[in-house]
Scaffold this active site. Structure first.
Site, mmCIF file in Angstrom:
data_model
loop_
_atom_site.group_PDB
_atom_site.id
_atom_site.type_symbol
_atom_site.label_atom_id
_atom_site.label_comp_id
_atom_site.label_asym_id
_atom_site.label_seq_id
_atom_site.Cartn_x
_atom_site.Cartn_y
_atom_site.Cartn_z
ATOM 1 N N ASN A 1 0.877 30.231 12.224
ATOM 2 C CA ASN A 1 0.552 30.160 10.796
ATOM 3 C C ASN A 1 1.200 31.370 10.121
ATOM 4 O O ASN A 1 0.705 32.485 10.235
ATOM 5 C CB ASN A 1 -0.977 30.183 10.644
ATOM 6 C CG ASN A 1 -1.423 30.257 9.199
ATOM 7 O OD1 ASN A 1 -0.617 30.103 8.273
ATOM 8 N ND2 ASN A 1 -2.711 30.496 8.983
ATOM 9 N N LYS B 1 1.444 32.089 7.062
ATOM 10 C CA LYS B 1 0.770 32.507 5.824
ATOM 11 C C LYS B 1 1.822 32.775 4.731
ATOM 12 O O LYS B 1 2.872 32.129 4.739
ATOM 13 C CB LYS B 1 -0.129 33.715 6.079
ATOM 14 C CG LYS B 1 -1.083 33.450 7.264
ATOM 15 C CD LYS B 1 -2.183 34.455 7.415
ATOM 16 C CE LYS B 1 -3.036 34.069 8.612
ATOM 17 N NZ LYS B 1 -4.157 34.971 8.828
ATOM 18 N N HIS C 1 -8.441 26.526 6.400
ATOM 19 C CA HIS C 1 -8.306 27.889 6.929
ATOM 20 C C HIS C 1 -9.288 28.802 6.194
ATOM 21 O O HIS C 1 -9.536 28.620 4.995
ATOM 22 C CB HIS C 1 -6.863 28.380 6.737
ATOM 23 C CG HIS C 1 -6.618 29.675 7.447
ATOM 24 N ND1 HIS C 1 -6.981 30.879 6.902
ATOM 25 C CD2 HIS C 1 -6.091 29.943 8.660
ATOM 26 C CE1 HIS C 1 -6.678 31.841 7.759
ATOM 27 N NE2 HIS C 1 -6.135 31.300 8.837
ATOM 28 N N GLU D 1 -9.015 31.640 4.969
ATOM 29 C CA GLU D 1 -8.487 32.270 3.742
ATOM 30 C C GLU D 1 -8.536 31.294 2.573
ATOM 31 O O GLU D 1 -8.766 31.689 1.426
ATOM 32 C CB GLU D 1 -7.054 32.784 3.996
ATOM 33 C CG GLU D 1 -7.078 34.046 4.859
ATOM 34 C CD GLU D 1 -5.884 34.222 5.767
ATOM 35 O OE1 GLU D 1 -4.840 33.596 5.530
ATOM 36 O OE2 GLU D 1 -6.017 34.993 6.741
ATOM 37 N N GLU E 1 -11.729 29.638 14.458
ATOM 38 C CA GLU E 1 -11.242 30.951 14.044
ATOM 39 C C GLU E 1 -12.394 31.776 13.478
ATOM 40 O O GLU E 1 -12.732 31.656 12.287
ATOM 41 C CB GLU E 1 -10.167 30.794 12.969
ATOM 42 C CG GLU E 1 -8.955 30.022 13.446
ATOM 43 C CD GLU E 1 -7.712 30.437 12.672
ATOM 44 O OE1 GLU E 1 -6.748 30.859 13.314
ATOM 45 O OE2 GLU E 1 -7.711 30.351 11.448
ATOM 46 N N GLY F 1 -6.848 38.683 11.658
ATOM 47 C CA GLY F 1 -6.092 39.793 11.095
ATOM 48 C C GLY F 1 -6.751 41.145 11.267
ATOM 49 O O GLY F 1 -6.348 42.128 10.640
ATOM 50 N N SER G 1 -6.446 37.092 15.874
ATOM 51 C CA SER G 1 -5.821 38.209 16.603
ATOM 52 C C SER G 1 -5.342 37.820 17.999
ATOM 53 O O SER G 1 -5.451 38.601 18.947
ATOM 54 C CB SER G 1 -6.776 39.403 16.669
ATOM 55 O OG SER G 1 -7.077 39.860 15.360
HETATM 56 P P1 PGA Z 1 -4.236 36.431 13.046
HETATM 57 O O1 PGA Z 1 -4.455 35.145 12.123
HETATM 58 O O2 PGA Z 1 -3.622 35.934 14.340
HETATM 59 O O3 PGA Z 1 -3.329 37.333 12.276
HETATM 60 O O4 PGA Z 1 -5.582 37.018 13.290
HETATM 61 C C1 PGA Z 1 -4.886 33.923 12.653
HETATM 62 C C2 PGA Z 1 -5.050 32.906 11.559
HETATM 63 O O5 PGA Z 1 -5.472 33.266 10.466
HETATM 64 O O6 PGA Z 1 -4.758 31.713 11.771
#
Ligand code: PGA
Length: 255
Positions: free
Chosen positions: A11, A13, A96, A98, A170, A176, A216
């Site tokens: 992803n 983003k 997601h 976010e 997630e 993140g 992460s």
């Molecule tokens: P990250 O993000 O690996 O940077 O923690 C995962 C995601 O949001 O799908």
């Protein structure tokens, strides 16, 4: 013995210009990638058409990061399921965290988006996950159950059995942040998701649905996570923006 084929998705983003995106795709294509794992790249909308051309005959799939809950019409700035389908995109990430937190997408919105994807035969990657506060209050399972039941309301087994339906667990506190759920914590929630799918759709769909862990994920922790019985893949954010680390995650699956 696991019978589900692993699936690793990146992803991106809101990262990379088109030139940087092309470099990243070339870097991934030129990396030695182990066979036997499905790979999905989810770059920004603006990169999808170019990415499709670059990925031709590579065996690597393409996904979008979201889609509109509406079919077509006066929705300035939105991208519909049919627009994605017309680019021959195979997957779309839905719900997601976010999108849920920053853009206030409710389970009802996510349900509408999921139905758009299903109508257009796009394979959904439906994201669920709890916040730190919810985990500390021991609400993880009930939050996930609500996200699944409301997100999948009115969806029948017949409309997902012909698609590759993927769910990504997630935990918001792991996205993140550099903090990862332990393989045991992740396995616990994955087994719970599968038991919910069994209730909602029956055993066949529950057994075939691939469950990704996200939050992460990096080359150093991917193998331990993916060795767990109900963890069939990963949804990778930060670490997918570097071709070498993304390839290392893919290659850790069968290492
Ligand atoms: P990250 O993000 O690996 O940077 O923690 C995962 C995601 O949001 O799908």
């Amino acid at each position: 013995m696991k019978h589900r084929r692993p699936i690793i998705a990146g992803n991106w983003k809101m990262n990379t210009t088109i030139a940087e995106g092309i470099d990243l795709i070339q870097g991934i294509k030129n990396s030695p990638l182990s066979q036997g794992t499905d790979i999905v790249l989810c770059p920004p909308f603006t990169h999808l058409n170019t990415a499709k051309t670059l990925l031709k005959n590579s065996g690597i799939y393409l996904g979008a990061q979201t889609l509109s809950e509406y079919t077509s019409g006066a929705y300035t700035g939105e991208i519909s399921a049919d627009m994605l389908k017309s680019l021959h995109i195979e997957y779309v990430i839905i719900g997601h965290s976010e999108r849920r937190t920053i853009f206030h997408e409710s389970n009802a919105t996510i349900n509408a988006k999921l139905k758009q994807a299903l109508n257009s035969q796009l394979n959904p990657i439906l994201c669920v996950g709890e916040s730190l506060e919810e985990r500390e209050k021991d609400l993880t399972h009930s939050i996930i159950a609500t996200q699944l039941r409301e997100g999948l309301a009115g969806v029948h087994a017949s409309s997902i059995e012909t698609l590759d339906f993927v769910i990504a667990y997630e935990p918001i506190w792991a996205i993140g942040t550099g903090k990862t759920a332990s393989p045991e914590q992740a396995q616990d929630v994955h087994a719970y998701i599968r038991s919910e799918l069994r209730i909602l759709f029956g055993n066949t769909i529950a057994e075939k649905t691939r469950l990704q862990y996200g939050g992460s994920v990096k080359p150093e922790n991917s193998q331990a996570l993916l060795s767990k019985l109900d963890i069939d893949g990963a949804l990778v954010g930060g670490a997918c923006l570097n071709a070498e680390s993304f390839a290392n995650i893919i290659n850790s699956v069968h290492a």
